[in-house]
Design an enzyme around this catalytic site. Structure first.
Site, PDB file in Angstrom:
ATOM      1  N   SER A  21       0.850  -1.191   0.000  1.00 43.96           N
ATOM      2  CA  SER A  21       0.000   0.000   0.000  1.00 43.96           C
ATOM      3  C   SER A  21       0.888   1.244   0.000  1.00 43.96           C
ATOM      4  O   SER A  21       1.922   1.278   0.664  1.00 43.96           O
ATOM      5  CB  SER A  21      -0.870   0.004   1.252  1.00 43.96           C
ATOM      6  OG  SER A  21      -1.405   1.295   1.457  1.00 43.96           O
ATOM      7  N   THR A  70      -8.798  -1.028   3.302  1.00 45.48           N
ATOM      8  CA  THR A  70      -8.709  -1.351   1.880  1.00 45.48           C
ATOM      9  C   THR A  70      -9.177  -2.783   1.633  1.00 45.48           C
ATOM     10  O   THR A  70      -9.731  -3.434   2.532  1.00 45.48           O
ATOM     11  CB  THR A  70      -7.286  -1.044   1.337  1.00 45.48           C
ATOM     12  OG1 THR A  70      -7.311  -1.197  -0.090  1.00 45.48           O
ATOM     13  CG2 THR A  70      -6.214  -1.952   1.927  1.00 45.48           C
ATOM     14  N   LYS A  74     -13.577  -3.100   2.527  1.00 49.17           N
ATOM     15  CA  LYS A  74     -14.248  -1.803   2.351  1.00 49.17           C
ATOM     16  C   LYS A  74     -15.772  -1.871   2.443  1.00 49.17           C
ATOM     17  O   LYS A  74     -16.417  -0.908   2.859  1.00 49.17           O
ATOM     18  CB  LYS A  74     -13.840  -1.164   1.012  1.00 49.17           C
ATOM     19  CG  LYS A  74     -12.425  -0.625   1.029  1.00 49.17           C
ATOM     20  CD  LYS A  74     -11.938  -0.291  -0.360  1.00 49.17           C
ATOM     21  CE  LYS A  74     -12.099   1.163  -0.687  1.00 49.17           C
ATOM     22  NZ  LYS A  74     -11.366   1.571  -1.896  1.00 49.17           N
ATOM     23  N   ASN A  95     -13.697   3.799   3.406  1.00 51.93           N
ATOM     24  CA  ASN A  95     -12.234   3.632   3.384  1.00 51.93           C
ATOM     25  C   ASN A  95     -11.537   4.388   4.507  1.00 51.93           C
ATOM     26  O   ASN A  95     -10.320   4.317   4.622  1.00 51.93           O
ATOM     27  CB  ASN A  95     -11.663   4.051   2.019  1.00 51.93           C
ATOM     28  CG  ASN A  95     -11.762   5.544   1.782  1.00 51.93           C
ATOM     29  OD1 ASN A  95     -12.400   6.271   2.541  1.00 51.93           O
ATOM     30  ND2 ASN A  95     -11.134   6.006   0.721  1.00 51.93           N
ATOM     31  N   ASP A 110     -12.981   8.633  -1.396  1.00 53.63           N
ATOM     32  CA  ASP A 110     -12.628   8.532  -2.821  1.00 53.63           C
ATOM     33  C   ASP A 110     -13.354   9.585  -3.657  1.00 53.63           C
ATOM     34  O   ASP A 110     -12.812  10.103  -4.641  1.00 53.63           O
ATOM     35  CB  ASP A 110     -12.964   7.137  -3.358  1.00 53.63           C
ATOM     36  CG  ASP A 110     -11.957   6.091  -2.893  1.00 53.63           C
ATOM     37  OD1 ASP A 110     -10.814   6.465  -2.554  1.00 53.63           O
ATOM     38  OD2 ASP A 110     -12.312   4.894  -2.855  1.00 53.63           O
ATOM     39  N   GLY A 135     -17.474   2.198 -16.983  1.00 57.24           N
ATOM     40  CA  GLY A 135     -17.265   1.227 -15.904  1.00 57.24           C
ATOM     41  C   GLY A 135     -18.301   1.396 -14.811  1.00 57.24           C
ATOM     42  O   GLY A 135     -18.821   2.500 -14.585  1.00 57.24           O
ATOM     43  N   GLY A 137     -17.971  -0.555 -11.619  1.00 53.99           N
ATOM     44  CA  GLY A 137     -17.475  -1.311 -10.463  1.00 53.99           C
ATOM     45  C   GLY A 137     -17.484  -0.450  -9.217  1.00 53.99           C
ATOM     46  O   GLY A 137     -18.116   0.620  -9.174  1.00 53.99           O
ATOM     47  N   ALA A 139     -15.154   1.399  -7.918  1.00 52.25           N
ATOM     48  CA  ALA A 139     -14.530   2.716  -8.062  1.00 52.25           C
ATOM     49  C   ALA A 139     -15.460   3.712  -8.752  1.00 52.25           C
ATOM     50  O   ALA A 139     -15.426   4.911  -8.455  1.00 52.25           O
ATOM     51  CB  ALA A 139     -13.231   2.581  -8.851  1.00 52.25           C
ATOM     52  N   THR A 161     -21.092  -5.001 -18.651  1.00 51.67           N
ATOM     53  CA  THR A 161     -22.261  -5.674 -18.076  1.00 51.67           C
ATOM     54  C   THR A 161     -23.277  -4.594 -17.711  1.00 51.67           C
ATOM     55  O   THR A 161     -23.160  -3.945 -16.664  1.00 51.67           O
ATOM     56  CB  THR A 161     -21.851  -6.465 -16.809  1.00 51.67           C
ATOM     57  OG1 THR A 161     -20.660  -7.196 -17.101  1.00 51.67           O
ATOM     58  CG2 THR A 161     -22.943  -7.390 -16.344  1.00 51.67           C
ATOM     59  N   TYR A 226      -3.993   4.780 -12.222  1.00 53.99           N
ATOM     60  CA  TYR A 226      -2.760   5.586 -12.265  1.00 53.99           C
ATOM     61  C   TYR A 226      -1.507   4.740 -12.502  1.00 53.99           C
ATOM     62  O   TYR A 226      -0.391   5.241 -12.411  1.00 53.99           O
ATOM     63  CB  TYR A 226      -2.615   6.453 -11.011  1.00 53.99           C
ATOM     64  CG  TYR A 226      -2.641   5.683  -9.721  1.00 53.99           C
ATOM     65  CD1 TYR A 226      -3.837   5.448  -9.060  1.00 53.99           C
ATOM     66  CD2 TYR A 226      -1.471   5.155  -9.179  1.00 53.99           C
ATOM     67  CE1 TYR A 226      -3.878   4.722  -7.889  1.00 53.99           C
ATOM     68  CE2 TYR A 226      -1.494   4.430  -8.005  1.00 53.99           C
ATOM     69  CZ  TYR A 226      -2.699   4.214  -7.368  1.00 53.99           C
ATOM     70  OH  TYR A 226      -2.727   3.482  -6.204  1.00 53.99           O
TER      71      TYR A 226
HETATM   72  P1  ATR Z   1     -13.173  -1.546  -9.184  1.00 53.50           P
HETATM   73  O1  ATR Z   1     -13.636  -1.741  -7.778  1.00 53.50           O
HETATM   74  O2  ATR Z   1     -11.723  -1.176  -9.318  1.00 53.50           O
HETATM   75  O3  ATR Z   1     -14.057  -0.626  -9.963  1.00 53.50           O
HETATM   76  P2  ATR Z   1     -14.423  -3.888 -10.329  1.00 53.50           P
HETATM   77  O4  ATR Z   1     -15.578  -3.759  -9.390  1.00 53.50           O
HETATM   78  O5  ATR Z   1     -13.855  -5.229 -10.598  1.00 53.50           O
HETATM   79  O6  ATR Z   1     -13.205  -3.003  -9.855  1.00 53.50           O
HETATM   80  O7  ATR Z   1     -14.844  -3.206 -11.718  1.00 53.50           O
HETATM   81  C1  ATR Z   1     -14.030  -3.239 -12.849  1.00 53.50           C
HETATM   82  C2  ATR Z   1     -14.717  -2.472 -13.998  1.00 53.50           C
HETATM   83  O8  ATR Z   1     -13.907  -2.636 -15.177  1.00 53.50           O
HETATM   84  C3  ATR Z   1     -16.090  -2.996 -14.346  1.00 53.50           C
HETATM   85  O9  ATR Z   1     -16.871  -1.926 -14.831  1.00 53.50           O
HETATM   86  C4  ATR Z   1     -15.773  -4.006 -15.454  1.00 53.50           C
HETATM   87  O10 ATR Z   1     -16.855  -4.298 -16.306  1.00 53.50           O
HETATM   88  P3  ATR Z   1     -17.899  -5.472 -15.919  1.00 53.50           P
HETATM   89  O11 ATR Z   1     -18.790  -4.901 -14.855  1.00 53.50           O
HETATM   90  O12 ATR Z   1     -18.613  -5.779 -17.157  1.00 53.50           O
HETATM   91  O13 ATR Z   1     -17.052  -6.621 -15.418  1.00 53.50           O
HETATM   92  C5  ATR Z   1     -14.720  -3.229 -16.208  1.00 53.50           C
HETATM   93  N1  ATR Z   1     -13.885  -4.099 -17.028  1.00 53.50           N
HETATM   94  C6  ATR Z   1     -12.902  -4.935 -16.638  1.00 53.50           C
HETATM   95  N2  ATR Z   1     -12.360  -5.590 -17.688  1.00 53.50           N
HETATM   96  C7  ATR Z   1     -13.035  -5.144 -18.790  1.00 53.50           C
HETATM   97  C8  ATR Z   1     -12.949  -5.436 -20.195  1.00 53.50           C
HETATM   98  N3  ATR Z   1     -12.050  -6.305 -20.661  1.00 53.50           N
HETATM   99  N4  ATR Z   1     -13.797  -4.796 -21.023  1.00 53.50           N
HETATM  100  C9  ATR Z   1     -14.700  -3.901 -20.543  1.00 53.50           C
HETATM  101  N5  ATR Z   1     -14.835  -3.583 -19.235  1.00 53.50           N
HETATM  102  C10 ATR Z   1     -14.003  -4.196 -18.371  1.00 53.50           C
END
Ligand code: ATR
Length: 285
Positions: A21, A70, A74, A95, A110, A135, A137, A139, A161, A226
């Site tokens: 970290s 972390t 979290k 966090n 964050d 995205g 996820g 973050a 997704t 980053y």
């Molecule tokens: P974090 O907490 O860092 O956001 P996460 O919850 O695993 O990590 O989310 C990763 C993000 O990257 C998600 O939006 C994921 O899309 P899915 O929800 O469809 O899995 C996206 N991601 C990762 N690999 C990808 C890829 N090859 N193409 C498109 N999106 C991707």
């Protein structure tokens, strides 16, 4: 655990594994800058031990004043503390923990870190109205929270997704909308801000070609990843003439509110601190 006295507050970061970290580097830099004799240490806590660790925080026997949380704690931490603020509740993860009036409180910094990085590097960024968040996820939740708090009226979430993007709209309401990746170019057209929150561009992943030139004049592209500092998405946007901001500042700025709560001083994100973290990243790449 070692007891701290009032002059040497002790803070922590817990995770499992705690790995490498960068938070200790950041907080120890600020402690040194402020001439404080506090401490900030990584502590590895397995998921099965999280509840008993939290008990030692609450009853004061740990001697710790608070700290960071972390992966993988979290989300789980929110059910164990005495109080979760609205920001952490909406983001669905905390966090930062601190003791206040005998209660263990939690927030998520964050969202602050994301906004403060852009405030520093691209002042006026929040005059925009339309943002595209790539995205859905963990973050991206913090990013969406920041964008809505700063007055963006349309936050379009595009995710591989789509169901995950829809779940975020359920949380954040009608200011957000859910889309598949196939709609990305359509969404980008006329947008003020593009934020990558996916892991695309990190080692071993391919990035789709994105035409950023259709964004509004003066639009901004930022990435919360980053490593590398200049991600393929930022490189692509830069080549197309767009303004860009990298994600390292989000890491630095998200650390500041915790430091202030534990040690009583508002720390500065300086170019020297940024260089220190970059050197550490290079040494461990
Ligand atoms: P974090 O907490 O860092 O956001 P996460 O919850 O695993 O990590 O989310 C990763 C993000 O990257 C998600 O939006 C994921 O899309 P899915 O929800 O469809 O899995 C996206 N991601 C990762 N690999 C990808 C890829 N090859 N193409 C498109 N999106 C991707």
């Amino acid at each position: 655990m070692v007891k701290s006295d009032n002059r040497q507050p002790r803070a922590f970061i817990i995770g499992y594994p705690i790995g490498h970290s960068r938070s200790p580097l950041i907080h120890r830099y600020w402690l040194e800058q402020a001439g404080l004799e506090g401490h900030y240490d990584p502590i590895q806590i397995a998921p099965a031990d999280l509840a008993s660790f939290v008990d030692t925080l609450k009853n004061g026997s740990s001697g710790l004043v608070g700290g960071n949380v972390t992966i993988p704690h979290k989300e789980a931490i929110a059910d164990l503390v005495d109080e979760v603020d609205e920001t952490a509740r909406q983001i669905g993860a905390a966090n930062t923990l601190w003791l206040e009036d005998g209660r263990l409180k939690a927030t998520n910094t964050d969202s602050h870190g994301f906004a403060a990085n852009l405030d520093e590097k691209a002042p006026g960024w929040d005059n925009g109205e339309t943002a595209v968040v790539f995205g859905a996820g963990g973050a991206s939740r913090a990013v969406i929270h920041a964008l809505l708090a700063r007055g963006f009226t349309s936050v379009c979430i595009a995710n591989r997704t789509e169901a995950r993007a829809r779940a975020l709209v359920d949380t954040f309401g009608p200011g957000a909308s859910a889309h598949g990746i196939d709609q990305l170019s359509e969404l980008i057209s006329g947008a003020d801000l593009f934020v990558n929150t996916t892991s695309l561009g990190m080692v071993g992943t391919e990035v789709p070609a994105i035409d950023f030139t259709v964004m509004k004049a003066g639009a901004l592209v930022t990435d919360i990843v980053y490593i590398p500092l200049e991600t393929p998405i930022l490189q692509m946007a830069k080549r197309q003439g767009l303004a860009t901001v990298d994600g390292l500042g989000m890491l630095l700025h998200q650390a500041a509110p915790g430091f202030e709560k534990w040690f009583g001083i508002s720390p500065q994100v300086t170019p020297e601190l940024r260089q220190l973290v970059i050197a550490d990243m290079e040494a461990h790449s």
